[in-house]
Design a protein around this motif. Structure first.
Motif, PDB file in Angstrom:
ATOM      1  N   THR A  70       2.710 -58.317  21.449  1.00  0.00           N
ATOM      2  CA  THR A  70       1.690 -57.492  22.104  1.00  0.00           C
ATOM      3  C   THR A  70       2.061 -57.242  23.554  1.00  0.00           C
ATOM      4  O   THR A  70       1.958 -56.113  24.043  1.00  0.00           O
ATOM      5  N   LEU A  71       2.506 -58.263  24.246  1.00  0.00           N
ATOM      6  CA  LEU A  71       2.928 -58.117  25.635  1.00  0.00           C
ATOM      7  C   LEU A  71       4.073 -57.124  25.746  1.00  0.00           C
ATOM      8  O   LEU A  71       4.055 -56.223  26.587  1.00  0.00           O
ATOM      9  N   GLN A  72       5.056 -57.260  24.884  1.00  0.00           N
ATOM     10  CA  GLN A  72       6.244 -56.414  24.953  1.00  0.00           C
ATOM     11  C   GLN A  72       5.941 -54.969  24.578  1.00  0.00           C
ATOM     12  O   GLN A  72       6.457 -54.046  25.191  1.00  0.00           O
ATOM     13  N   ARG A  73       5.108 -54.741  23.571  1.00  0.00           N
ATOM     14  CA  ARG A  73       4.898 -53.389  23.050  1.00  0.00           C
ATOM     15  C   ARG A  73       3.731 -52.644  23.676  1.00  0.00           C
ATOM     16  O   ARG A  73       3.710 -51.426  23.641  1.00  0.00           O
ATOM     17  N   LEU A  74       2.763 -53.349  24.230  1.00  0.00           N
ATOM     18  CA  LEU A  74       1.572 -52.680  24.745  1.00  0.00           C
ATOM     19  C   LEU A  74       1.389 -52.836  26.251  1.00  0.00           C
ATOM     20  O   LEU A  74       1.248 -51.860  26.978  1.00  0.00           O
ATOM     21  N   ILE A  75       1.387 -54.066  26.712  1.00  0.00           N
ATOM     22  CA  ILE A  75       1.009 -54.330  28.098  1.00  0.00           C
ATOM     23  C   ILE A  75       2.122 -53.960  29.074  1.00  0.00           C
ATOM     24  O   ILE A  75       1.876 -53.271  30.066  1.00  0.00           O
ATOM     25  N   LEU A  76       3.352 -54.391  28.826  1.00  0.00           N
ATOM     26  CA  LEU A  76       4.440 -54.103  29.760  1.00  0.00           C
ATOM     27  C   LEU A  76       4.711 -52.601  29.914  1.00  0.00           C
ATOM     28  O   LEU A  76       4.902 -52.136  31.050  1.00  0.00           O
ATOM     29  N   PRO A  77       4.735 -51.804  28.844  1.00  0.00           N
ATOM     30  CA  PRO A  77       4.927 -50.359  29.066  1.00  0.00           C
ATOM     31  C   PRO A  77       3.830 -49.742  29.932  1.00  0.00           C
ATOM     32  O   PRO A  77       4.118 -48.875  30.766  1.00  0.00           O
ATOM     33  N   VAL A  78       2.593 -50.177  29.778  1.00  0.00           N
ATOM     34  CA  VAL A  78       1.515 -49.642  30.623  1.00  0.00           C
ATOM     35  C   VAL A  78       1.734 -50.056  32.074  1.00  0.00           C
ATOM     36  O   VAL A  78       1.563 -49.247  32.998  1.00  0.00           O
ATOM     37  N   LEU A  79       2.145 -51.286  32.308  1.00  0.00           N
ATOM     38  CA  LEU A  79       2.418 -51.734  33.679  1.00  0.00           C
ATOM     39  C   LEU A  79       3.582 -50.961  34.292  1.00  0.00           C
ATOM     40  O   LEU A  79       3.524 -50.548  35.448  1.00  0.00           O
ATOM     41  N   HIS A  80       4.650 -50.739  33.520  1.00  0.00           N
ATOM     42  CA  HIS A  80       5.787 -49.989  34.045  1.00  0.00           C
ATOM     43  C   HIS A  80       5.405 -48.537  34.300  1.00  0.00           C
ATOM     44  O   HIS A  80       5.827 -47.947  35.292  1.00  0.00           O
ATOM     45  N   TRP A  81       4.623 -47.947  33.415  1.00  0.00           N
ATOM     46  CA  TRP A  81       4.221 -46.552  33.575  1.00  0.00           C
ATOM     47  C   TRP A  81       3.320 -46.373  34.795  1.00  0.00           C
ATOM     48  O   TRP A  81       3.384 -45.352  35.467  1.00  0.00           O
TER      49      TRP A  81
END
Length: 98
Positions: A70-81
């Protein structure tokens, strides 16, 4: 469907005779007919499957793996974006020149 051509006797049988009778009546084995099995997976079905199949000692590891995914697929992309200092794919921060 040439790879599926076989006789009814050579085809694997189901443990429930009603399915075997259906296949014998409806499928043309010489033509290569086959049955496509579809399933539906929802949260209660996943929970029942995991409760039945995963040993109690492995539940913590499974939850940890799920959390990391979940961290890798959902949360980190939102933080990077949402970081406006770095370009993200075709999106560029305000004022960035090509």
């Amino acid at each position: 469907s040439d790879d599926l051509k076989k006789t009814y006797q050579d085809a694997p049988k189901h443990r429930d005779e009603a399915y075997n009778a259906f296949c014998a009546a409806e499928l043309d084995y010489d033509r290569g007919d086959d049955v496509l099995q579809l399933g539906r997976l929802d949260l209660p079905a996943i929970r029942r499957y995991l409760a039945r199949s995963v040993p109690k000692t492995r539940i913590a590891g499974l939850l940890l793996a799920g959390g990391l995914i979940t961290l890798q697929r959902l949360i980190l992309p939102v933080l990077h974006w949402s970081d406006s200092r770095k370009p993200y794919s075709i999106l560029r921060p305000r004022g960035a020149d090509d």
